[in-house]
Design a protein around this motif. Structure first.
Motif, short mmCIF file in Angstrom:
data_model
loop_
_atom_site.label_atom_id
_atom_site.label_comp_id
_atom_site.label_asym_id
_atom_site.label_seq_id
_atom_site.Cartn_x
_atom_site.Cartn_y
_atom_site.Cartn_z
N ARG A 398 -9.56 14.73 -13.25
CA ARG A 398 -10.22 13.58 -12.66
C ARG A 398 -9.28 12.47 -12.24
NH1 ARG A 398 -12.08 12.70 -18.45
NH2 ARG A 398 -10.47 11.35 -19.18
N ASN A 399 -8.07 12.47 -12.75
CA ASN A 399 -7.22 11.35 -12.38
C ASN A 399 -6.49 11.54 -11.07
OD1 ASN A 399 -7.60 9.43 -14.39
ND2 ASN A 399 -5.47 8.87 -14.07
N LYS A 400 -6.53 12.78 -10.57
CA LYS A 400 -5.89 13.00 -9.28
C LYS A 400 -6.74 12.34 -8.22
CE LYS A 400 -2.73 16.32 -10.46
NZ LYS A 400 -3.04 17.67 -10.82
N PRO A 401 -6.12 11.54 -7.39
CA PRO A 401 -6.89 10.79 -6.40
C PRO A 401 -7.80 11.68 -5.55
CG PRO A 401 -4.60 10.11 -6.37
CD PRO A 401 -4.70 11.23 -7.34
N ILE B 78 -10.30 9.09 -1.10
CA ILE B 78 -9.51 7.99 -1.67
C ILE B 78 -8.07 8.03 -1.20
CG2 ILE B 78 -8.40 7.43 -3.82
CD1 ILE B 78 -10.68 6.66 -4.96
N GLY B 108 -0.64 12.46 -10.17
CA GLY B 108 -1.08 12.72 -8.81
C GLY B 108 -0.07 12.22 -7.79
#
Ligand SMILES: Nc1ncnc2c1ncn2[C@@H]1O[C@H](COP(=O)(O)OP(=O)(O)OP(=O)(O)O)[C@@H](O)[C@H]1O
Ligand SMILES: [Mg+2]
Lengths: 426, 515
Positions: A398-401, B78, B108
């Protein structure tokens, strides 16, 4: 289209499942030149899969609570041999032997539930161990031999409703049962509508209700008439009746009772459930124990149908049951799933198996196809869930943009701390 | 046509969810280099507007146009908006607790050569960014070991790494105490002086007044007005008037306390940390609550207020060491949550998403979830009629904004979720209700309503404990306030003798004084 969706229970998921099942049946009906919907074959599908569906009932509760049970096939085998031996060596009358079998299942379930709930070992590990332990136990008790069971006992797996009353060319009891079920469904639906209206909840349009009732009733009556028209002596299989009773009981428990709500609560958010006074350990224990009891029943039904208990009974059942549950719409991360959905999922697998068999497709291709079906069904589900709950993988990532970008992850993805994600997965 | 002074213009934005028109023809213009605040009630559509802007809701899922630096933007996710220099920090933080600060900052966006992370470069870069936000922490510290205030700074540092031009902060100070909030606001001022434009959403109007250059007010999915703070004449009351459509006479409803007998008391309450046994999270704490009394608990972040309350609530936190509890004159031992609920204690958790809600549930099922037996038959069959009636009742009482009680709680706005959690505990009809940060993320109007509910509960003879980081809230609401510092109760002040200064002093003294 919207109306159509409403008819099948509103959510797209269920709609898709039922649609897939009907499409599959029609497809095989065409492909096998009408063999699929022949009375004997329908009876065969029910009889040959009832025990997997019984397992799926237990499995869906386990999965809703956020666990998994890999040991069901071995437990079924261990109970099967114990019961067969008890009848042969201690000359237990078969009804007592069934109770004995359920008792053994409860004992095994208590063992596994203890480790999962009170020691806190992930169910994946506990039941992986159980898979080995109880398989070994089956072969140790039976000395790897096949042990036959008496005729009375065979009824629960291979029996049918008896022929009674005037000769109508149909099995009268099966027909009566069909009418009774339809009447009960109609009665229940209208009572729910009345209650909804009384409390001012949204009541679906009458047309939708009638359409759905019509379709369900027609399907049930057609299936019953089909089975009732089988060769004399065959009709609605008793194993199908056992299954139907269990579906009703467990469907009720899971949706309408306090225990059922607590199972969903534990799987949905364990911490929140705990802080709402849910005895989470007790729930964990109960679902694991219940699973083993149902596995015991499934094992006995299988032994009854194959007239003897053997060392390789129940190999791979856990996978069929788990597949049924996930095709039926449950989520790996827990909190989601229904008993009825799992039954549909199980039937999809059963019809697929049966159809491929009728066409003489080999076990190799059958496995490949079944695997692909499972994957497609769950992929469809994940796709659907871009409207709702993120999948487990979605949460871990979930933290990957780019993942946050999927609408589903915006608010929901943040709810669980990572340790919880890991726990619910196991 | 592009005005160089305008960095962002959102024109005629509409966005619907099934059953909800979240935004209707919203216009929103932000000038370059300003701090622009968005105010509005819970569920007004503030977060949704920002999600539209940042590509969380991609182009095509909403109507209207976004012009950024004069160009029409069609962000598909995003990533795309970040690429353009728009970074959003969401209402709920998105950090992974087990990973280090540096790992979280670069997730990321790893500093890697052919897939192998260069840790030296990563940590150096992290240190540099942390310095820019004024956070002196080792980048290798796990994120779970630093407080929320610092986590918020990490999020901003992470944004700076992405060359941010327009920074969106959705309720950044909701979970922060005053000192951390002040620090954060200073940081935002610093960013503004470096030319970074900020959009900030907050229900803390004093902060908005202090920092914003302009304020846009949204009500029921529509823009009401945009106020120019620099031009003067804007104060909190003016903002409130725009938000709720009328002015609010006072922040607290009228209430005459009717205080009765002492009915709940703990003494010598000592609890160990769940993982570190030689650390005491509650040290020999003693306090009492009288019937009809609202008792406040003040303390700095991490002082052990939540730990104390959770441990009282059925030993649901830490390892209980010693202490006694007396309820209605009888000593009781409530060592499980269900026993605590049965004895009439309720606890509204501080963190609604992790501890308070099952996000898969509907408003209806959540409302009744802590006391299912109340609407179930003796055999444990849930009466759906009673369930619906109860849920409707609390929806109306608390004025929860939801299309129906069948709606999923995950789809409600933050403040309305909080109301559902509150409903869940009011439904248990507790004798003693413990509220941990009950108004976090709640708008002024709803706060007033919640205060009213708390006061009515007290007027009916129940005891209420309120834990809050907002001192004005404690001072306005409580009849008596205890202070906690480092796990020990350091004082107890009566309503008359309590003020910000006296509380602050006790909240920072480590030596326990007798109350
Ligand atoms: N994913 C979603 N699905 C359905 N409805 C949603 C969703 N997200 C928001 N909504 C609805 O849109 C409306 C606006 O929500 P939003 O989160 O923007 O409010 P908000 O102004 O940020 O409120 P708060 O101050 O409580 O955070 C609410 O009525 C909410 O229920
Ligand atoms: Mg919001």
């Amino acid at each position: 289209m919207d109306k159509l969706k409403q008819v099948f229970g509103g959510d797209t998921r269920q709609f898709g499942m039922i649609f897939a099942l009907v499409a599959l049946i029609l497809f095989f009906q065409w492909w096998t030149g009408g063999l699929t919907l022949k009375a004997d074959n329908v009876i065969n599908i029910f009889q040959g899969n009832a025990y997997i569906l019984v397992l799926a009932i237990g499995m869906v509760l386990v999965i809703i609570a956020g666990h998994i049970d890999l040991s069901v096939g071995s437990v079924a085998a261990a109970v099967g041999i114990s019961v067969a031996m008890a009848i042969r060596d201690w000359s237990l009358p078969w009804p007592v032997a069934i109770l004995f079998g359920l008792g053994v299942g409860a004992l095994i379930g208590a063992w596994q539930g203890f480790w999962v709930a009170y020691v806190g070992i992930p169910a994946f590990i506990v039941t992986l161990a159980g898979m080995l332990i109880f398989r070994g136990l089956n072969q140790y008790i039976g000395k790897s031999n096949t042990v036959p069971v008496p005729e009375g006992f065979q009824k629960i797996g291979a029996g049918y409703l008896p022929e009674v009353g005037p000769n109508t060319d149909y099995n009268n009891l099966t027909l009566l049962l069909g009418f009774a079920i339809v009447a009960a469904i109609i009665f229940g639906t209208f009572r729910t509508r009345r209650n909804q209206a009384k409390i001012g909840a949204t009541v679906e349009p009458m047309l939708v209700t009638l359409l759905r009732l019509g379709l369900i009733s027609a399907a049930i009556l057609a299936a019953m008439a089909l089975m009732a028209s089988g060769r004399p002596g065959t009709s609605m299989p008793l194993s199908g009746i056992i299954l139907a009773v269990l579906v009703i009981i467990y469907g009720f428990i899971s949706t309408r009772t306090v225990v059922g709500r607590h199972i969903y609560a534990v799987g949905g958010n364990r911490h929140a459930a705990e802080l709402s006074g849910v005895k989470t350990k007790k729930i964990d224990f109960l679902v694991m124990m219940n699973m083993s009891m149902l596995a015991a029943l499934a094992g006995m039904m299988f032994v009854a149908r194959s007239t003897s208990s053997g060392p390789f009974d129940g190999v791979g059942w856990e996978l069929d049951a788990i597949a049924a549950v996930f095709i039926g719409g449950a989520a790996v991360s827990g909190g989601v799933g229904t008993v009825v959905g799992s039954m549909i999922g199980g039937l999809v697998m059963a019809v697929l198996n049966n159809g491929l068999q009728l066409k003489g497709i080999g076990a190799d291709m059958t496995q490949i196809i079944k695997g692909l079906v499972l994957l497609t069904a769950v992929a469809f589900d994940v796709f659907q869930k871009s409207q709702g709950r993120p999948s487990l993988i979605g949460r871990l990532m979930r933290n990957k943009p780019q993942d946050v970008a999927a609408p589903a992850q915006t608010d929901l993805g943040r709810e669980a701390p990572v340790d919880q994600v890991v726990r619910t997965e196991s | 046509m592009a005005d160089p002074d305008v960095i962002l213009e959102m024109r005629d934005i509409s966005k619907s969810f099934p059953g909800v028109k979240a935004l209707q023809h919203v216009n929103f213009t932000v000038k370059r280099g300003e701090v622009h605040a968005i105010c509005g009630e819970n569920g007004a559509g503030k977060s949704t507007l920002m999600k539209v802007l940042s590509g969380v809701w991609p182009h095509g899922t909403y109507e209207g146009d976004i012009y950024y630096n004069g160009d029409l933007c069609t962000f598909k996710d995003i990533r795309a908006s970040e690429h353009a220099g728009i970074v959003i920090i969401h209402q709920e933080l998105a950090l992974i607790p087990e990973l280090s600060i540096a790992e979280n900052m670069f997730i990321g966006n790893e500093n890697a050569k052919s897939g192998v992370i260069d840790w030296v470069a990563t940590n150096n870069k992290a240190r540099e960014l942390l310095a820019r936000v004024g956070l002196r922490e080792d980048p290798e510290t796990p994120i779970k070991n630093i407080g929320v205030g610092k986590q918020q700074l990490v999020e901003i540092a992470k944004a700076l790494n992405k060359d941010v031009q327009l920074l969106i902060l959705d309720e950044p100070t909701a979970a922060l105490n005053e000192e951390d909030s002040r620090h954060l606001l200073d940081l935002i001022r610093g960013l503004r002086s470096k030319g970074i434009t900020c959009v900030i959403i907050s229900h803390k109007l004093n902060e908005i007044e202090a920092i914003a250059n302009s304020i846009t007010i949204i009500r029921d999915g529509q823009t009401v007005e945009t106020l120019d703070v620099d031009a003067g004449g804007v104060n909190e009351d003016r903002i409130i008037k725009g938000m709720v459509g009328r002015s609010l006479e006072s922040r607290f409803p009228d209430h005459t306390p009717k205080i009765g007998e002492k009915f709940f008391e703990i003494s010598g309450w000592t609890v160990q940390h769940p993982q570190v046994p030689d650390r005491l999270v509650c040290k020999n704490s003693s306090f009492f609550v009288r019937q009809g009394e609202i008792v406040g608990f003040a303390g700095l972040m991490g002082a052990g207020r939540t730990e104390l309350m959770r441990s009282i609530f059925g030993h649901s936190y830490g390892n209980f060491v010693s202490g006694s509890m007396v309820l209605d004159g009888k000593p009781v031992k409530l060592d499980s949550v269900s026993k605590a609920i049965e004895a009439g204690i309720g606890y509204v958790t501080e963190d609604r998403k992790v501890l308070g809600l099952n996000l898969l549930d509907s408003v209806k099922t959540t409302t009744v979830s802590a006391e299912l037996t109340k609407i179930a038959s003796r055999l444990g069959v849930v009466d759906r009629h009673a369930e619906f009636v109860a849920a409707e009742d609390y929806r109306k009482q608390l004025r929860t904004k939801t299309p129906s009680v069948e709606y999923g709680v995950s789809k409600l706005s933050g403040g309305n979720q909080q109301k559902v959690v509150l409903a869940k505990w009011l439904f248990t009809d507790p004798e003693l209700l413990i509220l941990d940060e009950p108004t976090r993320g709640i708008d002024v109007g709803a706060k007033y309503e919640i205060y009213g509910i708390i006061q009515r509960l007290a007027e009916s003879g129940k005891g209420v404990i309120v834990v809050s980081s907002e001192l004005p809230e404690l001072l306005g609401l409580s009849d008596r306030i205890y202070t906690i510092c480092e796990g020990a109760i350091t004082g107890c002040l009566d309503k008359r003798e309590a003020n910000q200064e006296s509380l602050m002093r006790l909240m920072t003294t480590t030596t326990a004084k007798s109350a």
